[in-house]
Design an enzyme around this catalytic site. Structure first.
Site, mmCIF file in Angstrom:
data_model
loop_
_atom_site.group_PDB
_atom_site.id
_atom_site.type_symbol
_atom_site.label_atom_id
_atom_site.label_comp_id
_atom_site.label_asym_id
_atom_site.label_seq_id
_atom_site.Cartn_x
_atom_site.Cartn_y
_atom_site.Cartn_z
ATOM 1 N N HIS A 1 55.238 85.825 -31.366
ATOM 2 C CA HIS A 1 54.445 84.593 -31.146
ATOM 3 C C HIS A 1 54.066 84.333 -29.686
ATOM 4 C CE1 HIS A 1 52.736 80.756 -32.060
ATOM 5 N NE2 HIS A 1 53.660 80.083 -31.407
ATOM 6 N N GLU B 1 57.925 77.087 -40.965
ATOM 7 C CA GLU B 1 56.703 76.297 -40.950
ATOM 8 C C GLU B 1 55.772 76.807 -42.035
ATOM 9 O OE1 GLU B 1 55.497 73.957 -38.605
ATOM 10 O OE2 GLU B 1 57.463 73.818 -37.671
ATOM 11 N N HIS C 1 55.748 75.862 -26.542
ATOM 12 C CA HIS C 1 54.547 75.113 -26.919
ATOM 13 C C HIS C 1 54.871 73.630 -27.035
ATOM 14 C CE1 HIS C 1 52.028 78.652 -28.655
ATOM 15 N NE2 HIS C 1 51.772 78.425 -27.383
#
Lengths: 372, 600
Positions: free
Chosen positions: B157, B203, B70
């Site tokens: 993910h 995160e 990403h």
């Protein structure tokens, strides 16, 4: 036996919107704050429980261009820890305060929701003179400039305590030890009570104890445990009271004549309820003559009471939410029990429901009977 | 003091630019190198000047690790390596290595060609940057140098996403990147062993959320597609390539089958080629733990999904088309969009974030009139749906991962400390660990107590065992030896051996202490009293009364002498060698308390 996949395909037809969440612990509480947030709280007895202030997913809160909002998640806006189980939670309107009740039932806990951080902190207690170990006081809030907390586990211990000064401003003053199952504030001077026996009453706090009340539970019922809610919209006959028993009986009463129920029906539910303390009956704030019940199994049932009359009739729900039964993601084989449900204050057909497996659903059901 | 230092780089608290600097046992590692998608100027890059103002980054950093493809995790990589300057190794998984350059090139094209940006990295820079990449396998320990090692763990993910463990000696840090704790149709859930790192960095963007279930998101997707198709409309779904597209296809295929639907579903050709290539990659990468969650089939063996031909876009009636590229910025998906945008019965479903400057971004911002090439204005009447399928761990997921890894401390990045006080308390209470939440640019220092292994010589061990007393795990045992540090090895040897190795002469140290006692009897009797006293107290030791009147406790000597000036006082001379320091001191203190009254 339908699988989760089958049910999900069915759900396309049955629901406009449907969201399913997994809380870290099950809740018996769903208390609104405004129309964008709810409080939930854990009720386990041996550990610290969490109280959470959840903000509804953005997608549900916007009125236009819903499609451009991908966020479907709840946001944990505030959180706090409670040493004891929380069975009831009430928000004090126009303040940042909460009042909770649980076991042991000898006090109520007062909390403050922080403004500059995400913490919910315990700030004080309200003593309750309840000696019995298994009873916990029901709570309702008189909201005014000086909010009052109405609480009691029995009729005899009913009182209103001023939140700030902790002074008692009202007591029932009776020795009647009937156990209470729900309390509801109706306006600045009136509240309603429902006893576990089914006995209902409306109390004016300006007078000495003289409630207009029903004599006992609905005729023809064999006891069991009852709960009730005052509310209802439509049909011009002022406020209606719905009373639900653990044997599946649902009674409708007119507040002007509590001794003669308007109607009573037998709901198609599995009886008796496995935990009658979890019985809930709620009137829809945005629909005429609609109410919802839960507490018998893993479903929530919605009824339209418009054409109900007479005693003991059989009825069918307008809608049954089965999501908690089919979407058991935890793999536990015991069937979950719906612990509580509530209607969205603005969206007419949207409800929130929580179950014993810690699931929390937000659903907007389709009225298949409606034309157009 | 040994410590671990962590600094999230970049200005501002916004999400969207992951870049974390970690210093561990003298090694410096950079975790991710993301681009902030919201800014057009230098604010989109992390602030690398923090690392070093004039030194070369290559000298300072031991390695760079990229968690997944990403752009908010790798978007600044070519800028960092080619424009700022870094020539060291860049570690990432194989799929990330394959997909990164494609996304970077796409992004570059949009920035330069569509938005006319000047100071941007070039295609050649992307290629040069990728030459520095070293691809790693899951659970493979990779030696960066002889002290620093890294290991990748499956993160879920997206395809190729990994969590990384960075280890130097006994100190380690685990960085999660983006991960997901609930499996979906084509990706498993993140998994890590009980590696007990000193620190777990994760995160916190979604830490304060409770995720709506996957099933409900899928349901919403199916509902929207179904409703559109039922009213005769066309559905366009711009997708990247593998992963999400395949998942949505499987979903539609199952639904079409069950509902016996007839509307055609197409997959655009550009997608097919890319997808097959990545499909093969995916298989290699999933050879390990996650293979069973991967759908093992040729992805084009769908009954209801066919290859698209551009002519089909003009066919009347309902249909669903998956087309690239994903942000509607060029190519087939944009072509189809232009044809279908004017009809309100149609729908476009955007399954992910779109970069600024793309048509995708514009319509997701609510724009209904678009200026296309040649100043043509396109009116968008079709329904626009923004759906988010990418999976992140929420509050519950973070707790699960912390429970799996069992770190000593947890560090949350990209969150506002004031808004995460509750989560911090929750983590600290549940796991009894410290929880840190640094702002960008703020350094967190964690003291560590690294364990240093020391080899003990056999001779020394044998001698200790020969003392006779069995070792007691509850009681520390005093051992005399000499620690020799040579060439990064630590050895504990007996003093004699050390002296021999070092070629030094041995010296004996002996201490003598004088203890005064009030006792008017003769020295002999004082000595006897001392002997009886010590014998009764020091039951574990060898106490002897020698013929010459002196008392020994092990190798310590106690002699009674008369005081030179005061006959009522006796002086005890207590003498011991350095090795018996502990016992000697104890004896002296004991004797200073005096002797018990003798029975007459």
């Amino acid at each position: 036996m339908e699988s989760a996949e089958d049910w999900l395909v069915e759900s396309l037809r049955l629901y406009q919107d449907f969201h399913a969440f997994d809380l870290s612990e099950a809740t018996r509480v769903l208390e609104w704050i405004g129309d964008k947030g709810v409080f939930v709280a854990g009720y386990e007895s041996q550990k610290k429980n969490e109280i959470l202030h959840l903000i509804l997913p953005l997608r549900l809160s916007v009125n236009e261009n819903q499609g451009l909002f991908p966020e479907r998640d709840f946001k944990v806006r505030h959180g706090g820890f409670s040493d004891r189980s929380v069975f009831d939670l009430k928000h004090v309107p126009d303040t940042r305060l909460l009042v909770t009740s649980g076991l042991p039932g000898c006090y109520l806990q007062v909390w403050q929701v922080a403004e500059d951080s995400d913490v919910i902190k315990a700030v004080g207690t309200i003593a309750v003179h309840e000696k019995e170990g298994h009873l916990w006081p029901r709570v309702a809030i008189f909201s005014s400039v000086a909010p009052g907390v109405l609480h009691g586990a029995r009729l005899s211990s009913l009182k209103i305590v001023d939140l700030e000064s902790q002074k008692t401003t009202y007591t029932s003053g009776v020795s009647d030890s009937d156990e209470l199952s729900s309390l509801q504030v109706l306006d600045a001077d009136t509240f309603a009570f429902c006893c576990a026996s089914g006995r209902l009453g409306l109390v004016d706090t300006r007078q000495k104890w003289a409630p207009s009340e029903s004599l006992s539970s609905c005729p023809g019922s064999g006891g069991g445990r009852w709960c009730a809610e005052v509310g209802g919209r439509g049909q011009g006959h002022g406020c209606s009271i719905a009373s639900l028993g653990s044997d599946g009986q649902l009674c409708l009463l007119d507040h002007r004549d509590l001794s003669h129920p308007v109607s009573s029906v037998q709901c198609p539910v599995s009886t008796p309820s496995p935990d009658p303390e979890l019985l809930r009956v709620t009137w829809a704030p945005g629909l005429d003559n609609c109410l919802a019940i839960s507490g018998f199994d893993g479903t929530v049932q919605v009824y339209n009471v418009t054409s109900w009359h007479g005693m003991g009739g059989q009825v069918e729900p307008l809608f049954t939410h089965r999501g908690h039964v089919f979407l058991d993601g935890n793999g536990i084989d015991t069937a979950p029990l719906v612990t509580t449900h509530t209607w969205h204050p603005q969206k007419p057909r949207t409800l929130l429901s929580a179950a014993s497996d810690a699931s929390l659903h937000v659903w907007d059901w389709v009225d298949l009977g409606a034309s157009g | 003091m040994p410590d671990i230092r962590v600094t999230p780089l970049g200005a501002g608290q916004d999400v969207g630019r992951s870049c974390i600097l970690v210093s561990i046992a003298g090694k410096n590692v950079m975790l991710d190198c993301g681009m902030h998608m919201g800014f057009n100027d230098d604010r989109r890059f992390p602030d690398f000047s923090y690392i070093t103002r004039n030194g070369r980054l290559t000298d300072f950093l031991d390695c760079v690790i990229i968690s997944h493809f990403h752009l908010d995790h790798c978007g600044a990589l070519p800028y960092f390596s080619e424009m700022v300057g870094y020539d060291g190794p860049i570690y990432m998984t194989h799929p990330t290595q394959a997909i990164c350059p494609i996304l970077l090139e796409d992004y570059r094209k949009i920035a330069v060609d569509k938005k006319g940006e000047a100071n941007f990295f070039t295609s050649q820079m992307i290629k040069d940057c990728m030459k520095k990449v070293v691809a790693v396998r899951l659970h493979q320990t990779v030696q960066v140098d002889d002290e620093l090692e890294i290991k990748a763990y499956y993160a879920g993910h997206v395809l190729g996403a990994a969590m990384f463990q960075i280890k130097v000696g006994s100190e380690s840090v685990v960085y999660t990147g983006d991960y997901n704790m609930t499996p979906d149709r084509h990706l498993g859930a993140a998994w890590i062993d009980k590696c007990r790192p000193n620190l777990l960095i994760t995160e916190s963007t979604y830490a304060t959320t409770i995720r709506d279930s996957k099933r409900c998101r899928e349901r919403d997707f199916l509902k929207k597609v179904h409703e559109t198709v039922e009213r005769g409309g066309k559905v366009l779904i711009p997708v990247f390539a593998l992963g999400r597209a395949q998942e949505l296809c499987i979903l539609l295929e199952t639904f079409w089958e069950r509902m016996n639907l007839k509307a055609p579903i197409y997959f655009s050709t550009g997608l097919t080629e890319k997808a097959n290539h990545y499909y093969k990659l995916f298989i290699t990468w999933t050879n390990q733990k996650i293979r069973k969650t991967f759908v093992q089939r040729n992805m084009f063996e769908f009954k209801h999904i066919k290859a698209f031909d551009r002519a089909f876009a003009d066919n009347p009636g309902p249909m669903v088309v998956f087309a690239t590229p994903g942000m509607l910025h060029a190519g087939q998906s944009l072509q189809i969009f232009r044809k279908w945008a004017g009809n309100e019965k149609n729908m476009v479903i955007m399954p992910g974030y779109c970069v600024q400057g793309t048509v995708g971004h514009k319509i997701l911002s609510g724009q209904r009139k678009l200026e296309m090439e040649g100043r043509q204005v396109l009116e968008v009447k079709m329904q626009v749906e923004y759906m988010s399928f990418s999976a992140h761990a929420d509050a519950k997921g973070i707790m699960q991962l912390v429970g799996q890894a069992e770190p000593e401390s947890v560090l949350l990045v990209h969150g506002e400390a004031k808004k995460m006080e509750f989560l911090k308390q929750k983590i600290e209470q549940e796991f009894r660990v410290n929880c840190y939440m640094p702002a960008n640019g703020e350094t967190v220092t964690l003291p560590t107590s690294p364990s240093i292994p020391v080899g003990i010589s056999l001779g020394l061990l044998k001698r200790e065992m020969a003392q006779g007393l069995l070792p007691d795990t509850r009681k520390p045992r005093l051992l005399h030896g000499t620690l020799i540090v040579k060439d990064s090895s630590f050895r504990l040897v007996s003093s004699e051996q050390a002296l021999k190795e070092l070629g030094l002469a041995e010296h004996q140290l002996r201490f003598t202490c004088r203890v005064q006692l009030h006792d008017s009897r003769k020295e002999q009797e004082t000595a006897t009293r001392v002997y009886s006293h010590l014998k009764s107290i020091l039951k574990d030791h060898c106490v002897q009364h020698l013929p010459d009147g002196s008392v020994t406790v092990e190798s310590i000597l106690v002699q009674a002498a008369a005081h030179s000036e005061d006959p009522g006082t006796k002086v005890l001379l207590v003498s011991w060698t350095y090795q018996d320091e502990e016992l000697g001191s104890y004896l002296t203190a004991l004797l200073k308390k005096g002797l018990p009254q003798a029975p007459s």
